[in-house]
Each structure stands twice: as C-alpha cells, then as structure tokens.
Design a protein around this motif. Structure first.
Motif: not given
Length: 429
Positions: A128, A131-132, A135-139, A142, A216, A220
C-alpha cells in the motif's frame, strides 16, 4: 575361799590444775567469737534477702563507657541487580536459539516468534505504501502538466493583449486624422479591454490551479507519510518477534517449551546479569520507622565483611515484615564487591541505623525483656539489689544506660522473672 574385790585395780588420779582449765575455756571462747564475726555478715545477708539463687544460674556484666552502634542483623537473599524479563510481542510459534543457563551477550538472538498474520500484514502495508508513493509521483507529474497548460493560457492571453494594445495605438492615430470611423475606434478600445480581462483572469486561474495542485501534492505526501509510519510500526513489531538479550549474562529458566504457541505479553524467559548483585532483606515491622534509604550496611561473605548501603524500602508491610534492597558499595572500599556470589544465596546483613559516642552501656541480655528496661539487679557483695534504670539505644550486643547505673556497676543480665520483683536477692556460690 576368799573373793577379793577390785580395789587392787583402782588408780588414784591427780587433781587437774585450775590454770589449764582457764586456758581451754578462753581458747574456746575466742574461737566462738571469731566464728561468729565471720558468719555474722552472711547471716545478716541471708536474713535480709527476699530470695536466693545460685551464681551458676545467672549471668553478670559490668557497665562500661564507649561507643555504641545501633544495628540490625537480618538475613539477605542474593538477587541480580539487573534481571530483565522478556515477553512475547506477538502471537505465534516460539523457537528458542539457546537453552537455560547458556551464557549470552547483549543483542544476541535468544528466540524467534513466527507470526504469519503479522508478517502478512506488514507486506500488505508495504505494498500500500508503494502504491501511494507511485500515486504521489503521478500527481506530481500531473501537476507539472497542469502548470504548463496554465502558463500556456497566460502566455496566449498576453499575446492577445499585446496585439490589442497595438491595434488601440493604431486606432488612436487613425482617429486623430479621421481615417477611421467612430465605431471602429470604439471597437479597438473594446478589444483592448477584453484582452486585458482575459490576461488578468488567466493569471488568476494559473495561481489558483497552482495552489490546488500544491494542496493535492501535500495531501498525497501526508498520506504517504502516514502509511510510512504504519509500515515502520509494523516493521518494529516484526523485528521484535526476534527476542534479543538486553544485557550480558546468563539465560534464566524458559517459561515455555520449544515450538509452543505463545500469546502477546506472555513471559518467555529472563536474563540474569551476574556482574551486579543486590541483597533482598526482610526487616521486622518494628524497625520499619527507623530505616532510611542510604543507611550503611555490612554484609558477611565467607568470613569477610563488605560495605553496602540500603537503597530501597518497600512502602507496604507483608507478613509483619518490610522488604528492602541492599547494594554493595562500589567505591572507597578494598572489598567493594565480593566474587563468586550465586543467585538466591543467603547472607547475613548488618544494617547500621545509629551511632553514639561515649555512652554508658552494658551487654544486652534477657533482663530487658523481664523488666521492659525499667529496672535491673545491681550486685553488691553477693547481694543483688533492685534499682530503677532508663535505657536508650539498643544494638545487637549492647544497650545504652541513660540513668540508674554508673560505670563499673555489675548487674544481672540474664532473665530476672524468677525473682518475682524481689528487692534483694542473695547470690550463693
């Protein structure tokens, strides 16, 4: 036939001299007077005594002057000063790496608890966290893309604004020379205002979008940090499934058997540090109020005396006794710490509670219990006279005499119950 009488056997005796009779009488009288003079004091003593006792049945002691130390002798049990007990940190199957009595070192692995549930939970939380983190790197990516799009909108609006400003300047000159109509001139003004509003709104939108993206990303980051702390906690619990020795010493008795199931907080084993020992002493309740932490003590080990100090006193009384701890002195003594002590070994401990210099004292005896320390029998010429006394500090061997006796007096220190409070007692040989 004539029978003769006994006259032929008679002998005429000479008459005794009167001078010799007087000598015999005087000698007899002198002997009687001497015997009476010798026996008179004894007869007087016997007649004045209320009771009599043989000298062999009493113990005598002389009142002396000196230094008196009030002490207490108790039996102490040797215990390790450092003896940590290890407990199970989770539920699982125990596997011991050592046996009871083995010598262990600090941080050495002693046992491992196999807990599949806790290990699986750790792996889930680690996944987990990963995964988070992704997701933070993707944010973040973005956010950079959105920031680029916002900057593009601002730049385009600025280009339009520059063009509108140029058209406004051209319109101003043309209108000055009446080259364009009023409507075209006003249209140029409207286009400039529109371009200015678009540019202003583009800049504000870019700022708001940047703040939103930063919020955001911060959210994250907090989620990743929270998940990271959770993973660290689970990792700590998993690491604690491996029981390690906190000190150098010897492994104590194992509380569970090999490969048994254990529950959380269940005792597993203890480690005894044999480098530091203390004595656990049981002190009578009557001395509890006289004790204080830091009092000096002396411990007898194999005929030698070692200095120590009273370091702890239990706040409660159990079975009419108070439990205390005595620790061996570590500095200033040649025999600071005895060698070869064993766990639970019994030793005699002497606690020094008070010291008084230059006092009258006498050897301690049963007369204190017989009279409660209120009177004693002072011996004068084989006659024990009952005298009132006051006692003070008492030690194991002596008792202070504060009043009623003087230095050099001899008293009976054995039990005086048999005298029945008689005022005078004859001591016979």
């Amino acid at each position: 036939m004539k029978i003769e009488d006994t006259s032929g056997q008679d002998v005429v005796l000479a008459k005794p001299s009167s001078k010799k009779s007087w000598l015999i009488g005087i000698t007899t009288l002198v002997v009687l007077v001497m015997l009476f003079s010798i026996a008179a004091p004894a007869l007087s003593s016997w007649s004045s005594g209320d009771a009599s006792i043989s000298r062999e049945r009493v113990r005598l002691a002389t009142v002396t002057r000196g230094d008196l130390v009030r002490d207490l002798s108790v039996q102490g049990r040797v215990v390790a000063a450092v003896s940590p007990r290890l407990y199970a940190t989770g539920q699982g199957t125990i596997t011991f790496m050592i046996d009871a009595g083995d010598v262990v070192t600090k941080d050495q692995e002693l046992a491992v608890i196999e807990s599949p549930e806790l290990t699986n939970q750790l792996k889930q939380e680690q996944a987990s966290l990963q995964s988070q983190t992704l997701e933070l790197e993707r944010q973040k990516i973005q956010a950079r893309k959105q920031a680029l799009a916002n900057q593009k909108s601002v730049d385009l609006a600025k280009v339009v604004l520059v063009a509108a400003q140029r058209e406004k300047r051209r319109a101003d000159k043309a209108y000055q020379y009446h080259s364009i109509s009023q409507i075209d001139f006003e249209k140029a003004q409207d286009d400039l205002q529109n371009a200015e509003l678009v540019f202003k709104h583009a800049e504000q939108d870019a700022l708001l979008n940047a703040e939103s993206l930063a919020f955001d990303i911060k959210t994250g980051l907090l989620q990743v940090e929270r998940q990271s702390l959770l993973v660290k906690e689970l990792q700590r619990k998993v690491d604690e499934l491996t029981l390690r020795s906190p000190v150098n010493g010897i492994a104590g008795n194992l509380a569970v058997k090999q490969k048994n199931q254990v529950s959380r907080n269940q005792p597993i084993l203890s480690v005894v540090d044999l480098s530091e020992f203390e004595l656990e002493v049981d002190i009578p309740e009557s001395y509890a109020d006289d004790l204080a932490i830091g009092m000096s003590a002396q411990v007898s080990v194999n005929g030698q005396t070692y200095a120590a100090n009273l370091v702890t006193i239990s706040p409660e009384i159990e079975n009419n006794q108070v439990t205390g701890r005595v620790r061996f002195a570590t500095t200033g003594e040649a025999n600071a710490h005895p060698a070869g002590l064993r766990q639970n070994q019994r030793l005699t401990t002497r606690i020094l509670m008070e010291s008084k210099n230059d006092v009258l004292m006498v050897q301690r005896g049963q007369f204190l219990e017989s009279s409660s320390g209120r009177f004693a029998y002072k011996v004068i010429d084989d006659v024990a006279h009952r005298v009132s006394i006051n006692t003070g500090v008492r030690s194991l061997s002596n008792v202070e005499i504060s009043d009623g006796l003087a230095q050099g007096d001899t008293i009976i220190i054995s039990s005086t119950d048999q005298f029945n409070n008689a005022e005078r007692v004859i001591i016979s040989n």
